[in-house]
Design an enzyme around this catalytic site. Structure first.
Site, PDB file in Angstrom:
ATOM      1  CG  ASP A  36     -72.213   9.901  77.284  1.00  0.00           C
ATOM      2  OD1 ASP A  36     -71.683   9.115  76.468  1.00  0.00           O
ATOM      3  OD2 ASP A  36     -72.176   9.738  78.515  1.00  0.00           O
ATOM      4  NE  ARG A  37     -73.508   5.677  71.657  1.00  0.00           N
ATOM      5  CZ  ARG A  37     -73.403   4.622  70.899  1.00  0.00           C
ATOM      6  NH1 ARG A  37     -73.262   4.748  69.605  1.00  0.00           N
ATOM      7  NH2 ARG A  37     -73.437   3.427  71.435  1.00  0.00           N
ATOM      8  CB  THR A 100     -58.083   0.683  71.388  1.00  0.00           C
ATOM      9  OG1 THR A 100     -59.275   0.150  71.990  1.00  0.00           O
ATOM     10  CG2 THR A 100     -57.125   1.115  72.483  1.00  0.00           C
ATOM     11  CE1 TYR A 123     -55.083   2.729  69.221  1.00  0.00           C
ATOM     12  CE2 TYR A 123     -53.575   1.023  68.512  1.00  0.00           C
ATOM     13  CZ  TYR A 123     -54.583   1.913  68.228  1.00  0.00           C
ATOM     14  OH  TYR A 123     -55.092   1.990  66.961  1.00  0.00           O
ATOM     15  CG  MET A 125     -53.897   7.281  78.012  1.00  0.00           C
ATOM     16  SD  MET A 125     -53.156   8.626  77.095  1.00  0.00           S
ATOM     17  CE  MET A 125     -54.281   8.739  75.711  1.00  0.00           C
ATOM     18  CG  HIS A 155     -58.545  -6.000  78.107  1.00  0.00           C
ATOM     19  ND1 HIS A 155     -57.473  -6.476  77.396  1.00  0.00           N
ATOM     20  CD2 HIS A 155     -58.199  -4.745  78.524  1.00  0.00           C
ATOM     21  CE1 HIS A 155     -56.521  -5.556  77.375  1.00  0.00           C
ATOM     22  NE2 HIS A 155     -56.931  -4.494  78.059  1.00  0.00           N
ATOM     23  CE  LYS A 159     -59.483  -3.998  74.577  1.00  0.00           C
ATOM     24  NZ  LYS A 159     -59.728  -2.567  74.283  1.00  0.00           N
ATOM     25  N   GLY A 165     -55.468  -2.641  71.940  1.00  0.00           N
ATOM     26  CA  GLY A 165     -54.534  -1.689  71.341  1.00  0.00           C
ATOM     27  C   GLY A 165     -53.148  -1.838  71.940  1.00  0.00           C
ATOM     28  CB  THR A 166     -52.046  -2.412  75.435  1.00  0.00           C
ATOM     29  OG1 THR A 166     -52.846  -1.331  75.883  1.00  0.00           O
ATOM     30  CG2 THR A 166     -50.740  -2.452  76.203  1.00  0.00           C
TER      31      THR A 166
END
Ligand code: NDP
Ligand SMILES: O=C(O)C1=N[C@H](C(=O)O)C[C@H](O)C1
Length: 267
Positions: A36-37, A100, A123, A125, A155, A159, A165-166
């Site tokens: 994680d960041r 994305t 984008y 899976m 969404h 988001k 992306g999709t």
């Protein structure tokens, strides 16, 4: 059977958690690194805490931990993924990228890196959406004259990128079937006195709200009829399971940039 050592980026994110759960449930992969960041509250916690388990892998912000992984699964943000991409090349770690929102330079960086490491970038899976891409090829091929293509996506309210992306990939599938470049024919949004709709364009509409996981509808509107192709996600596990299929696929690849159509044998 060889066990694949998996690293997960964005471990405390919506997809990161789902991926950790999926890796724990599979018997041919093992979680070796959870990232994680820096500054994230999750750093130092057990990666499986959210599923009430202790898997002995602590979430870290140290990218050097990647040397203990075969494959990094990354669903974060473009800037994070591009940082991870550099380190993965350094250590020869393959990547599965679900993130994305890449710009052209970002996409070029993935392409360049794929000469050194094998990458699956998609984008979406899920099996369902990738099948929809095939259906769109057929539909757009048959409906290239007299039909207007519009793409509507909805969404959850968290988001950060739009259109999804999709939705962009769906637009690309239609544009390709029409022998066009999406950038030339996309109408990304509409507002005000727009004038009548131009033929040959692909319109996009974005909805955001609540906890919607991911709904996409492509409408081909003609005179006297309308064809709609819809996919609705009801659980993020479809993306996690798709990512694990991509990991099994990557086991046998040394370099190259692949998409889920290739992973699923749909190309
Ligand atoms: N291809 C597919 O099938 C799918 C793709 N997605 C995509 O995956 C991405 C993540 O989605 P989701 O899980 O919902 O998002 P979340 O915001 O829930 O999770 C993102 C995770 O990445 C971390 N992160 C954010 N910025 C960085 C950075 N610069 N470097 C490293 N880590 C970072 C976040 O940390 P922090 O919380 O500290 O910010 C968080 O842990 C999005 O781009 C989304 O569109 C989502 C579902 C399916
Ligand atoms: O952010 C999400 O949640 C999702 N993002 C991907 C996208 O942008 O298409 C895939 C899926 O729709 C969920």
């Amino acid at each position: 059977m060889m066990t694949i050592k998996i690293a997960i980026a964005g471990s405390s994110g919506r997809m990161g958690r789902m991926l950790i759960e999926a890796v724990q449930a599979a018997d041919d992969v093992i979680l070796s690194v959870a990232l994680d960041r820096a500054g994230s509250e999750a750093v130092g916690q057990d990666a499986c805490a959210h599923i009430g388990k202790n898997c002995g892998v602590l979430i870290t912000d140290q990218l050097s931990a990647l040397q203990n992984a075969d494959i990094l699964i990354d669903f974060t943000r473009p800037e994070g993924t591009l940082e991870h991409l550099i380190v993965c090349q350094q250590y020869g770690v393959k990547m599965i990228i679900g993130t994305t929102g890449f710009d052209e330079a970002g996409r070029a960086a993935l392409e360049a890196a794929s000469q050194k490491i094998a990458i699956v970038s998609a984008y979406n899976m899920s099996i369902g959406v990738n099948l929809v891409f095939k259906l769109l090829e057929i539909a757009a091929g048959a409906l290239s004259h007299g039909y207007d293509a519009e793409i509507v996506e909805m969404h959850h309210k968290h988001k950060v990128d739009a259109p999804s992306g999709t939705a962009i990939a769906m637009g690309q599938a239609i544009a390709k079937a029409w022998d066009q470049s999406l950038n030339e024919i996309a109408v990304w949004s509409r507002e005000g006195i727009t004038g009548p709709r131009e033929d040959g364009k692909i319109g996009f509409a974005t909805l955001r709200g609540g906890d919607v996981i991911g709904d996409h509808t492509v409408v081909f509107a003609g005179e006297g009829e309308r064809i709609e192709i819809t996919h609705k996600a009801s659980n993020r596990t479809i993306y996690a399971q798709g990512s694990l299929r991509a990991a099994r696929f990557l086991q046998h690849k040394a370099t190259g940039l692949y998409d889920m159509q290739e992973v699923l044998g749909l190309k």
